[in-house]
Design a protein around this motif. Structure first.
Motif, PDB file in Angstrom:
ATOM      1  N   GLY A 183       0.833  -1.197   0.000  1.00  0.00           N
ATOM      2  CA  GLY A 183       0.000   0.000   0.000  1.00  0.00           C
ATOM      3  C   GLY A 183       0.862   1.239   0.000  1.00  0.00           C
ATOM      4  O   GLY A 183       2.087   1.166   0.181  1.00  0.00           O
ATOM      5  N   GLU A 184       0.222   2.361  -0.185  1.00  0.00           N
ATOM      6  CA  GLU A 184       0.934   3.634  -0.172  1.00  0.00           C
ATOM      7  C   GLU A 184       1.528   3.872   1.217  1.00  0.00           C
ATOM      8  O   GLU A 184       0.844   3.662   2.225  1.00  0.00           O
ATOM      9  CB  GLU A 184      -0.014   4.776  -0.532  1.00  0.00           C
ATOM     10  N   LEU A 225      -0.677   5.827   3.701  1.00  0.00           N
ATOM     11  CA  LEU A 225      -1.797   5.051   4.245  1.00  0.00           C
ATOM     12  C   LEU A 225      -1.309   4.135   5.371  1.00  0.00           C
ATOM     13  O   LEU A 225      -1.900   4.086   6.458  1.00  0.00           O
ATOM     14  CB  LEU A 225      -2.460   4.220   3.143  1.00  0.00           C
ATOM     15  N   ARG A 245      -2.120   4.220   9.438  1.00  0.00           N
ATOM     16  CA  ARG A 245      -2.672   3.073  10.161  1.00  0.00           C
ATOM     17  C   ARG A 245      -1.810   2.717  11.363  1.00  0.00           C
ATOM     18  O   ARG A 245      -2.326   2.420  12.441  1.00  0.00           O
ATOM     19  CB  ARG A 245      -2.785   1.870   9.228  1.00  0.00           C
ATOM     20  N   GLU A 266      -2.915  -5.647  -2.548  1.00  0.00           N
ATOM     21  CA  GLU A 266      -3.109  -4.232  -2.192  1.00  0.00           C
ATOM     22  C   GLU A 266      -4.040  -4.149  -0.982  1.00  0.00           C
ATOM     23  O   GLU A 266      -5.014  -4.883  -0.893  1.00  0.00           O
ATOM     24  CB  GLU A 266      -3.696  -3.489  -3.386  1.00  0.00           C
ATOM     25  N   GLU A 282      -5.714  -1.273   0.298  1.00  0.00           N
ATOM     26  CA  GLU A 282      -6.586  -0.097   0.421  1.00  0.00           C
ATOM     27  C   GLU A 282      -7.983  -0.448   0.908  1.00  0.00           C
ATOM     28  O   GLU A 282      -8.607   0.326   1.619  1.00  0.00           O
ATOM     29  CB  GLU A 282      -6.679   0.639  -0.915  1.00  0.00           C
ATOM     30  N   ALA A 283      -8.482  -1.626   0.542  1.00  0.00           N
ATOM     31  CA  ALA A 283      -9.832  -2.048   0.943  1.00  0.00           C
ATOM     32  C   ALA A 283      -9.833  -2.457   2.419  1.00  0.00           C
ATOM     33  O   ALA A 283      -8.791  -2.537   3.066  1.00  0.00           O
ATOM     34  CB  ALA A 283     -10.287  -3.214   0.073  1.00  0.00           C
ATOM     35  N   ASP A 284     -11.024  -2.763   2.937  1.00  0.00           N
ATOM     36  CA  ASP A 284     -11.117  -3.212   4.324  1.00  0.00           C
ATOM     37  C   ASP A 284     -10.569  -4.644   4.449  1.00  0.00           C
ATOM     38  O   ASP A 284     -10.463  -5.367   3.454  1.00  0.00           O
ATOM     39  CB  ASP A 284     -12.548  -3.094   4.843  1.00  0.00           C
TER      40      ASP A 284
END
Length: 172
Positions: free
Chosen positions: A107-108, A111, A115, A149, A151-153
Motif C-alpha cells: 500500500g501507499e 496510508l 494506520r 493491495e 486499500e480495501a477493508d
C-alpha cells in the motif's frame, strides 16, 4: 502439494495480523502472530524506537520457521504474520521447501503510516515504519509471493488473497 504455511508479510501497519487472522479463520488453520516470537530484547529495542538489525532478526525468524516446520510435520497448515522484509528472511521461512506461500500486503506509505500511528498499545512506533520501507526488498522475482493491495477493508483484502491463492492452485 499441500501448503505448510502462508506468511502474511509486509511492513508494520500493513494489516498482517488482521488479515492473517481472518485468513486462518477462513481456512480453519491456526494463526500465529510473528510479533509473539520476538525475544524481549527485540521488543525493547523497537519500543525504544531502534530498528532491528539482521542479527536481531535471525533467532526470531528461526523460531517462526520452526513453527512452520511443525505444521509441515503434522500435515496441517499455519498462517503466520511476519514482516519478512528481505529475501534472506523469506528464505529462512521457506526452509528449502516449496510449501510456503507469501502474501505481500502492499500500500501507499502514507496510508500504512497513518494506520500504524492509529494503533493503540503496539510497541512498534510509527516512526519505524519508514525504516521498514527502506529495508523492504520487494519480492518481484519470487514466484511464491503474491502482492495484495491493502486499500480495501480487511475482509475484502482477505477475499482477494484467498482468490489469488486459489487461482494459483495453492488452495482448493
Amino acid at each position: 502439494m499441500s501448503l505448510a504455511g502462508i506468511v502474511v508479510m509486509g511492513v508494520s501497519g500493513a494489516g498482517k495480523s488482521t488479515v492473517g487472522a481472518l485468513l486462518a479463520e477462513r481456512l480453519g488453520w491456526p494463526f500465529e502472530d510473528g510479533d509473539a516470537f520476538h525475544p524481549p530484547e527485540n521488543v525493547a529495542k523497537m519500543r525504544a524506537g531502534t530498528p532491528l538489525t539482521d542479527e536481531d532478526r535471525w533467532p526470531w525468524l528461526g523460531a517462526i520457521a520452526a513453527r512452520i516446520a511443525a505444521a509441515r510435520a503434522a500435515g496441517t497448515g499455519v498462517v503466520v504474520a511476519c514482516s519478512a522484509l528481505k529475501r534472506a528472511y523469506r528464505d529462512v521461512l521457506r526452509d528449502g521447501q516449496g510449501d510456503v506461500r507469501f502474501l505481500h500486503l502492499t500500500g501507499e506509505p502514507a496510508l500504512i503510516m497513518a494506520r500504524q500511528a492509529a494503533r493503540v498499545g503496539h510497541y512498534m512506533p510509527a516512526s519505524l515504519v519508514a525504516s521498514q520501507f527502506a529495508t523492504l526488498e520487494p519480492p518481484e522475482t519470487e514466484a511464491d509471493v503474491i502482492d495484495i493491495e491493502v486499500e480495501a477493508d480487511p475482509p475484502a483484502v482477505t477475499q482477494k488473497a484467498l482468490a489469488a491463492l486459489r487461482r494459483r492452485g495453492d488452495l482448493p
